[in-house]
Design a protein around this motif. Sequence first.
Motif, PDB file in Angstrom:
ATOM      1  N   ALA A   1       0.839  -1.208   0.000  1.00  0.00           N
ATOM      2  CA  ALA A   1       0.000   0.000   0.000  1.00  0.00           C
ATOM      3  C   ALA A   1       0.868   1.250   0.000  1.00  0.00           C
ATOM      4  O   ALA A   1       0.594   2.205  -0.736  1.00  0.00           O
ATOM      5  CB  ALA A   1      -0.943  -0.008   1.197  1.00  0.00           C
ATOM      6  N   TYR A   2       1.930   1.275   0.815  1.00  0.00           N
ATOM      7  CA  TYR A   2       2.858   2.418   0.829  1.00  0.00           C
ATOM      8  C   TYR A   2       3.432   2.634  -0.565  1.00  0.00           C
ATOM      9  O   TYR A   2       3.523   3.752  -1.053  1.00  0.00           O
ATOM     10  CB  TYR A   2       4.018   2.181   1.800  1.00  0.00           C
ATOM     11  CG  TYR A   2       3.693   2.180   3.266  1.00  0.00           C
ATOM     12  CD1 TYR A   2       2.508   2.706   3.764  1.00  0.00           C
ATOM     13  CD2 TYR A   2       4.599   1.647   4.175  1.00  0.00           C
ATOM     14  CE1 TYR A   2       2.240   2.697   5.124  1.00  0.00           C
ATOM     15  CE2 TYR A   2       4.341   1.641   5.542  1.00  0.00           C
ATOM     16  CZ  TYR A   2       3.161   2.165   6.005  1.00  0.00           C
ATOM     17  OH  TYR A   2       2.903   2.163   7.349  1.00  0.00           O
ATOM     18  N   SER A   3       3.843   1.548  -1.184  1.00  0.00           N
ATOM     19  CA  SER A   3       4.443   1.626  -2.510  1.00  0.00           C
ATOM     20  C   SER A   3       3.469   2.219  -3.526  1.00  0.00           C
ATOM     21  O   SER A   3       3.844   3.080  -4.327  1.00  0.00           O
ATOM     22  CB  SER A   3       4.890   0.237  -2.953  1.00  0.00           C
ATOM     23  OG  SER A   3       5.450   0.281  -4.236  1.00  0.00           O
ATOM     24  N   GLU A   4       2.231   1.774  -3.486  1.00  0.00           N
ATOM     25  CA  GLU A   4       1.227   2.286  -4.425  1.00  0.00           C
ATOM     26  C   GLU A   4       0.973   3.773  -4.199  1.00  0.00           C
ATOM     27  O   GLU A   4       0.887   4.547  -5.155  1.00  0.00           O
ATOM     28  CB  GLU A   4      -0.074   1.504  -4.282  1.00  0.00           C
ATOM     29  CG  GLU A   4       0.020   0.079  -4.786  1.00  0.00           C
ATOM     30  CD  GLU A   4      -1.202  -0.762  -4.445  1.00  0.00           C
ATOM     31  OE1 GLU A   4      -2.210  -0.206  -3.945  1.00  0.00           O
ATOM     32  OE2 GLU A   4      -1.150  -1.978  -4.677  1.00  0.00           O
ATOM     33  N   VAL A   5       0.862   4.171  -2.937  1.00  0.00           N
ATOM     34  CA  VAL A   5       0.615   5.580  -2.622  1.00  0.00           C
ATOM     35  C   VAL A   5       1.796   6.436  -3.064  1.00  0.00           C
ATOM     36  O   VAL A   5       1.618   7.496  -3.682  1.00  0.00           O
ATOM     37  CB  VAL A   5       0.339   5.772  -1.113  1.00  0.00           C
ATOM     38  CG1 VAL A   5       0.302   7.240  -0.742  1.00  0.00           C
ATOM     39  CG2 VAL A   5      -0.963   5.086  -0.721  1.00  0.00           C
ATOM     40  N   LEU A   6       3.015   5.987  -2.774  1.00  0.00           N
ATOM     41  CA  LEU A   6       4.201   6.752  -3.170  1.00  0.00           C
ATOM     42  C   LEU A   6       4.354   6.812  -4.684  1.00  0.00           C
ATOM     43  O   LEU A   6       4.725   7.852  -5.240  1.00  0.00           O
ATOM     44  CB  LEU A   6       5.457   6.156  -2.535  1.00  0.00           C
ATOM     45  CG  LEU A   6       5.605   6.415  -1.044  1.00  0.00           C
ATOM     46  CD1 LEU A   6       6.728   5.561  -0.464  1.00  0.00           C
ATOM     47  CD2 LEU A   6       5.857   7.893  -0.770  1.00  0.00           C
ATOM     48  N   GLN A   7       4.054   5.727  -5.364  1.00  0.00           N
ATOM     49  CA  GLN A   7       4.140   5.724  -6.826  1.00  0.00           C
ATOM     50  C   GLN A   7       3.154   6.727  -7.410  1.00  0.00           C
ATOM     51  O   GLN A   7       3.500   7.489  -8.315  1.00  0.00           O
ATOM     52  CB  GLN A   7       3.876   4.329  -7.388  1.00  0.00           C
ATOM     53  CG  GLN A   7       4.005   4.273  -8.889  1.00  0.00           C
ATOM     54  CD  GLN A   7       3.857   2.862  -9.440  1.00  0.00           C
ATOM     55  OE1 GLN A   7       3.569   1.923  -8.713  1.00  0.00           O
ATOM     56  NE2 GLN A   7       4.057   2.717 -10.716  1.00  0.00           N
ATOM     57  N   THR A   8       1.944   6.752  -6.894  1.00  0.00           N
ATOM     58  CA  THR A   8       0.939   7.702  -7.355  1.00  0.00           C
ATOM     59  C   THR A   8       1.396   9.138  -7.096  1.00  0.00           C
ATOM     60  O   THR A   8       1.286  10.005  -7.960  1.00  0.00           O
ATOM     61  CB  THR A   8      -0.413   7.440  -6.664  1.00  0.00           C
ATOM     62  OG1 THR A   8      -0.832   6.118  -6.978  1.00  0.00           O
ATOM     63  CG2 THR A   8      -1.468   8.429  -7.098  1.00  0.00           C
ATOM     64  N   PHE A   9       1.938   9.380  -5.906  1.00  0.00           N
ATOM     65  CA  PHE A   9       2.408  10.713  -5.535  1.00  0.00           C
ATOM     66  C   PHE A   9       3.523  11.185  -6.469  1.00  0.00           C
ATOM     67  O   PHE A   9       3.473  12.290  -7.010  1.00  0.00           O
ATOM     68  CB  PHE A   9       2.905  10.706  -4.084  1.00  0.00           C
ATOM     69  CG  PHE A   9       3.510  12.004  -3.653  1.00  0.00           C
ATOM     70  CD1 PHE A   9       2.709  13.092  -3.322  1.00  0.00           C
ATOM     71  CD2 PHE A   9       4.888  12.150  -3.583  1.00  0.00           C
ATOM     72  CE1 PHE A   9       3.273  14.299  -2.932  1.00  0.00           C
ATOM     73  CE2 PHE A   9       5.450  13.351  -3.186  1.00  0.00           C
ATOM     74  CZ  PHE A   9       4.647  14.431  -2.864  1.00  0.00           C
ATOM     75  N   PHE A  10       4.541  10.348  -6.672  1.00  0.00           N
ATOM     76  CA  PHE A  10       5.663  10.759  -7.500  1.00  0.00           C
ATOM     77  C   PHE A  10       5.299  10.840  -8.976  1.00  0.00           C
ATOM     78  O   PHE A  10       5.827  11.694  -9.695  1.00  0.00           O
ATOM     79  CB  PHE A  10       6.882   9.856  -7.257  1.00  0.00           C
ATOM     80  CG  PHE A  10       7.521  10.132  -5.933  1.00  0.00           C
ATOM     81  CD1 PHE A  10       8.152  11.338  -5.679  1.00  0.00           C
ATOM     82  CD2 PHE A  10       7.464   9.199  -4.913  1.00  0.00           C
ATOM     83  CE1 PHE A  10       8.725  11.616  -4.447  1.00  0.00           C
ATOM     84  CE2 PHE A  10       8.041   9.465  -3.669  1.00  0.00           C
ATOM     85  CZ  PHE A  10       8.662  10.679  -3.441  1.00  0.00           C
ATOM     86  N   THR A  11       4.389  10.019  -9.441  1.00  0.00           N
ATOM     87  CA  THR A  11       3.906  10.139 -10.815  1.00  0.00           C
ATOM     88  C   THR A  11       3.196  11.473 -11.003  1.00  0.00           C
ATOM     89  O   THR A  11       3.389  12.153 -12.014  1.00  0.00           O
ATOM     90  CB  THR A  11       2.967   8.969 -11.166  1.00  0.00           C
ATOM     91  OG1 THR A  11       3.706   7.740 -11.054  1.00  0.00           O
ATOM     92  CG2 THR A  11       2.409   9.101 -12.571  1.00  0.00           C
ATOM     93  N   ALA A  12       2.384  11.873 -10.019  1.00  0.00           N
ATOM     94  CA  ALA A  12       1.701  13.170 -10.084  1.00  0.00           C
ATOM     95  C   ALA A  12       2.714  14.308 -10.099  1.00  0.00           C
ATOM     96  O   ALA A  12       2.541  15.291 -10.834  1.00  0.00           O
ATOM     97  CB  ALA A  12       0.735  13.319  -8.917  1.00  0.00           C
ATOM     98  N   LEU A  13       3.769  14.194  -9.299  1.00  0.00           N
ATOM     99  CA  LEU A  13       4.815  15.228  -9.303  1.00  0.00           C
ATOM    100  C   LEU A  13       5.486  15.325 -10.670  1.00  0.00           C
ATOM    101  O   LEU A  13       5.731  16.422 -11.175  1.00  0.00           O
ATOM    102  CB  LEU A  13       5.873  14.928  -8.245  1.00  0.00           C
ATOM    103  CG  LEU A  13       5.555  15.273  -6.807  1.00  0.00           C
ATOM    104  CD1 LEU A  13       6.744  14.895  -5.905  1.00  0.00           C
ATOM    105  CD2 LEU A  13       5.241  16.736  -6.643  1.00  0.00           C
ATOM    106  N   LEU A  14       5.806  14.179 -11.250  1.00  0.00           N
ATOM    107  CA  LEU A  14       6.440  14.182 -12.568  1.00  0.00           C
ATOM    108  C   LEU A  14       5.515  14.773 -13.625  1.00  0.00           C
ATOM    109  O   LEU A  14       5.954  15.553 -14.479  1.00  0.00           O
ATOM    110  CB  LEU A  14       6.861  12.764 -12.956  1.00  0.00           C
ATOM    111  CG  LEU A  14       8.032  12.186 -12.169  1.00  0.00           C
ATOM    112  CD1 LEU A  14       8.216  10.708 -12.510  1.00  0.00           C
ATOM    113  CD2 LEU A  14       9.312  12.961 -12.442  1.00  0.00           C
ATOM    114  N   ASN A  15       4.249  14.406 -13.561  1.00  0.00           N
ATOM    115  CA  ASN A  15       3.289  14.958 -14.518  1.00  0.00           C
ATOM    116  C   ASN A  15       3.143  16.460 -14.340  1.00  0.00           C
ATOM    117  O   ASN A  15       3.051  17.200 -15.320  1.00  0.00           O
ATOM    118  CB  ASN A  15       1.929  14.274 -14.379  1.00  0.00           C
ATOM    119  CG  ASN A  15       1.955  12.851 -14.883  1.00  0.00           C
ATOM    120  OD1 ASN A  15       2.808  12.482 -15.693  1.00  0.00           O
ATOM    121  ND2 ASN A  15       1.044  12.032 -14.397  1.00  0.00           N
TER     122      ASN A  15
END
Length: 65
Positions: free
Chosen positions: A38-52
């Motif tokens: 769950a941590y991994s999924e949340v962090l991946q979503t967060f960093f993908t949003a930052l990159l976008n």
Amino acid sequence: MSTSDSNYLIQQLLRNNLTRAELDEFLAGLHDEDAVRAYSEVLQTFFTALLNQHDYQTEPDPQTE
């Protein structure tokens, strides 16, 4: 630990707002496979949003400055 709990803890961590109890809960989650996922999924979503967000920001035109 639910995804919403994980999401909350990660958000608090990223904002540097974790209480001592939340930090203990977060650290305990690092020993739980489901929580780590769950941590991994949340962090991946967060960093993908930052990159976008970075990709969509326009760079200043040096000719207009």
